[in-house]
Scaffold this active site. Structure first.
Site, PDB file in Angstrom:
ATOM      1  N   GLU A 117       0.908  -1.291   0.074  1.00  0.00           N
ATOM      2  CA  GLU A 117      -0.023   0.244   0.154  1.00  0.00           C
ATOM      3  C   GLU A 117       0.854   1.303  -0.024  1.00  0.00           C
ATOM      4  O   GLU A 117       0.300   2.423  -0.374  1.00  0.00           O
ATOM      5  CB  GLU A 117      -0.868  -0.184   1.178  1.00  0.00           C
ATOM      6  CG  GLU A 117      -2.164  -1.046   1.137  1.00  0.00           C
ATOM      7  CD  GLU A 117      -2.623  -0.950   2.468  1.00  0.00           C
ATOM      8  OE1 GLU A 117      -4.075  -0.679   2.418  1.00  0.00           O
ATOM      9  OE2 GLU A 117      -2.419  -1.034   3.472  1.00  0.00           O
ATOM     10  N   LYS A 176     -12.422   3.934   3.695  1.00  0.00           N
ATOM     11  CA  LYS A 176     -11.589   3.473   2.575  1.00  0.00           C
ATOM     12  C   LYS A 176     -12.326   2.190   1.952  1.00  0.00           C
ATOM     13  O   LYS A 176     -12.637   1.244   2.600  1.00  0.00           O
ATOM     14  CB  LYS A 176     -10.325   3.075   3.382  1.00  0.00           C
ATOM     15  CG  LYS A 176      -9.360   2.475   2.488  1.00  0.00           C
ATOM     16  CD  LYS A 176      -8.007   2.072   3.409  1.00  0.00           C
ATOM     17  CE  LYS A 176      -6.900   1.541   2.493  1.00  0.00           C
ATOM     18  NZ  LYS A 176      -5.738   1.159   3.228  1.00  0.00           N
ATOM     19  N   TYR A 181     -17.159  26.284   0.442  1.00  0.00           N
ATOM     20  CA  TYR A 181     -16.903  24.805   0.073  1.00  0.00           C
ATOM     21  C   TYR A 181     -15.787  24.594  -0.826  1.00  0.00           C
ATOM     22  O   TYR A 181     -15.094  23.666  -0.655  1.00  0.00           O
ATOM     23  CB  TYR A 181     -18.233  24.187  -0.719  1.00  0.00           C
ATOM     24  CG  TYR A 181     -19.524  24.521  -0.004  1.00  0.00           C
ATOM     25  CD1 TYR A 181     -19.793  24.224   1.154  1.00  0.00           C
ATOM     26  CD2 TYR A 181     -20.485  25.228  -0.576  1.00  0.00           C
ATOM     27  CE1 TYR A 181     -20.938  24.501   1.511  1.00  0.00           C
ATOM     28  CE2 TYR A 181     -21.719  25.615  -0.287  1.00  0.00           C
ATOM     29  CZ  TYR A 181     -21.954  25.273   1.059  1.00  0.00           C
ATOM     30  OH  TYR A 181     -23.214  25.377   1.411  1.00  0.00           O
ATOM     31  N   VAL A 205      -6.289   5.364   8.689  1.00  0.00           N
ATOM     32  CA  VAL A 205      -7.255   6.386   8.315  1.00  0.00           C
ATOM     33  C   VAL A 205      -7.498   7.191   9.737  1.00  0.00           C
ATOM     34  O   VAL A 205      -7.860   8.502   9.572  1.00  0.00           O
ATOM     35  CB  VAL A 205      -8.482   5.776   7.721  1.00  0.00           C
ATOM     36  CG1 VAL A 205      -8.273   5.215   6.405  1.00  0.00           C
ATOM     37  CG2 VAL A 205      -9.044   4.911   8.834  1.00  0.00           C
ATOM     38  N   GLU A 206      -7.195   6.572  10.751  1.00  0.00           N
ATOM     39  CA  GLU A 206      -7.288   7.385  12.187  1.00  0.00           C
ATOM     40  C   GLU A 206      -6.294   8.409  12.161  1.00  0.00           C
ATOM     41  O   GLU A 206      -6.721   9.724  12.531  1.00  0.00           O
ATOM     42  CB  GLU A 206      -7.018   6.624  13.307  1.00  0.00           C
ATOM     43  CG  GLU A 206      -8.169   5.233  13.440  1.00  0.00           C
ATOM     44  CD  GLU A 206      -7.867   3.911  12.822  1.00  0.00           C
ATOM     45  OE1 GLU A 206      -8.514   3.128  13.209  1.00  0.00           O
ATOM     46  OE2 GLU A 206      -7.052   4.251  11.747  1.00  0.00           O
TER      47      GLU A 206
END
Length: 117
Positions: free
Chosen positions: A21, A98, A53, A72-73
């Site tokens: 990854e 994910k 935005y 991802v944390e």
């Protein structure tokens, strides 16, 4: 408190704990909700008094381009801190998904809520 949201924003970044990854970019899907008083912008119909935005999305894109995290944390925590500091956001919820992590799930990830108080 009013809420402003961005739903389903997809970014490509380097994310993952496995060696394979670390050499590729993967898609993350972001759902964001911001606590934001919309009354000043609405009263005069002025973009410069709103949470822009496009500007938020641009900061997210730049963040994702340089991010290199295993978890991802970590992505969620650091992105939330960046957005809150950059835009003066008092409260936010961020969901990071994910996709493709597990064959029987559309995605896996985390959802966090942060406030400046």
């Amino acid at each position: 408190m009013d809420k402003v949201f961005i739903e389903g924003l997809e970014v490509d970044t380097v994310i993952g704990a496995y060696d394979w990854e670390r050499g590729i970019r993967q898609c993350l899907r972001l759902d964001l909700t911001f606590g934001w008083d919309i009354r000043p912008a609405a009263a005069e119909d002025q973009l410069d008094r709103a949470l822009d935005y496009a500007a938020v999305a641009a900061v997210i894109d730049r963040f994702a381009q340089v991010a290199r995290f295993e978890l991802v944390e970590t992505f969620a925590e650091r992105l939330a801190a960046e957005l809150m500091e950059t835009f003066g956001i008092p409260w936010m919820r961020l969901r990071v998904t994910k996709p493709g992590v597990h064959p029987r799930a559309r995605g896996m990830g985390v959802e966090i809520e942060r406030s400046s108080s």
